[in-house]
Motif scaffolding. Structure first.
Motif, short mmCIF file in Angstrom:
data_model
loop_
_atom_site.label_atom_id
_atom_site.label_comp_id
_atom_site.label_asym_id
_atom_site.label_seq_id
_atom_site.Cartn_x
_atom_site.Cartn_y
_atom_site.Cartn_z
N TYR A 159 0.74 -1.03 -0.14
CA TYR A 159 0.24 -0.21 0.02
C TYR A 159 1.04 1.43 -0.02
O TYR A 159 2.10 1.33 0.37
N GLN A 160 0.26 2.21 -0.45
CA GLN A 160 0.88 3.59 -0.42
C GLN A 160 0.00 4.65 -0.14
O GLN A 160 -0.95 4.61 -0.41
N GLN A 161 0.66 5.92 0.55
CA GLN A 161 -0.08 7.21 0.68
C GLN A 161 0.69 8.30 0.37
O GLN A 161 1.91 8.48 0.73
N HIS A 273 4.95 3.90 2.39
CA HIS A 273 4.66 2.56 1.91
C HIS A 273 4.69 1.36 2.97
O HIS A 273 5.37 1.68 3.92
N GLU A 276 0.87 -5.14 2.72
CA GLU A 276 -0.50 -5.51 2.98
C GLU A 276 -0.73 -6.33 4.53
O GLU A 276 -1.89 -6.24 4.82
N HIS A 279 -1.65 -3.71 7.16
CA HIS A 279 -2.52 -2.92 6.73
C HIS A 279 -3.64 -2.55 7.68
O HIS A 279 -3.84 -1.41 8.02
#
Length: 299
Positions: A159-161, A273, A276, A279
């Motif tokens: 995942y990334q933000q 980053h 998963e 998460h």
């Protein structure tokens, strides 16, 4: 294959993470003979060595590598069913969080993060690692909780933000003998420059654009990190092209000046980053929220 002892899967997972049978035994609070027996049972069960001894530790076979994600999915699901993922309380937690980042991110983030943690999470500890080709594996194995930077090479399972967009400025000494309050492209090409040999993607973006646009840059000094280069610039007539947020942090901490880059450079996205597997982990979610709050463009 009709059944398998879940404890054997835990041993498999820890050997993969630690690259060591003794390391897996220590992590699971087993004796090393018990961990060795577990590995022997797994090898018999799957008909494959799973791990082979190398100079760098126990490396997975191709078949063993293919088992990693399904084994972890089973262990994660079991963890949820058994209620092992308790709520996270930052005020009382003594957890160690491990973050991979560039030296720029260290300068921009760590002071703010420490100020936040000393109030909100006084017993939490932070360990910092550099971004490297091993970062993806560290995130996957749980050796690192987060990675900050531009990491387009990450594949499925991450995942990334977006935290903020980064642009560039030129930094020079306050008493530069030839450049005053403006920097032209002609001056840029005529002066000597410091360049960074590592530290994430920012130097690569600058190098790529200079080459693409046919700009001349005379490199007089190459140095591994931005902080060392900044304080060389302070006492010489060298120039360096740096990310703007780094310039903002350094402004007022030395005899520097920041001027606009005299040619077009693209900005780039700085993201956090994570894998998963983590998460939904309450502690990881809390840390990601803190970092997003501290580093977002609105902060």
């Amino acid at each position: 294959m009709n059944s398998i002892d879940i404890r054997l899967l835990s041993v498999f997972d820890e050997i993969y993470k630690t690259r060591s049978v003794s390391g897996a035994a220590e992590a699971l609070e087993l004796g090393q003979p018990a961990a060795s027996v577990a590995l022997s049972k797994l090898r018999h069960q799957f008909g494959d060595p799973l791990f082979v001894r190398t100079a760098s530790g126990m490396e997975p076979t191709p078949f063993g590598e293919g088992l990693v994600r399904p084994v972890r999915a089973v262990l994660d699901a079991l963890d949820v069913v058994l209620g092992h993922r308790d709520d996270f309380d930052p005020q009382s937690s003594e957890r160690i969080f491990r973050i991979c980042m560039t030296d720029i991110s260290q300068l921009v983030l760590l002071r703010k993060l420490w100020e936040k943690l000393r109030v909100a999470a006084p017993a939490i500890r932070i360990e910092i690692f550099p971004l490297s080709k091993d970062t993806a594996r560290m995130l996957q194995s749980g050796e690192a909780d987060l990675a900050l930077g531009l990491m387009p090479q990450l594949e499925a399972g991450f995942y990334q933000q977006l935290l903020f967009r980064q642009s560039f400025v030129c930094m020079l000494g306050a008493d530069h003998p030839r450049i005053t309050d403006q920097l032209s492209l002609q001056q840029y090409e005529a002066e000597d420059h410091v360049v960074i040999s590592s530290s994430g993607s920012a130097p690569l973006i600058v190098d790529r654009e200079i080459t693409r646009q046919g700009i001349k840059r005379r490199i007089a000094l190459q140095i591994p990190n931005f902080l060392g280069a900044a304080f060389v610039v302070e006492h010489t007539d060298l120039l360096i092209t740096i990310p703007k947020r780094l310039g903002d942090v350094l402004q007022g901490r030395g005899a520097f000046r920041m001027l606009p880059v005299p040619f077009a450079l693209p900005d780039y996205a700085v993201k956090q980053h994570w894998h998963e597997r983590y998460h939904h982990d309450p502690g990881s979610r809390w840390l990601r929220g803190v970092i997003s709050e501290l580093l977002s463009d609105a902060a």
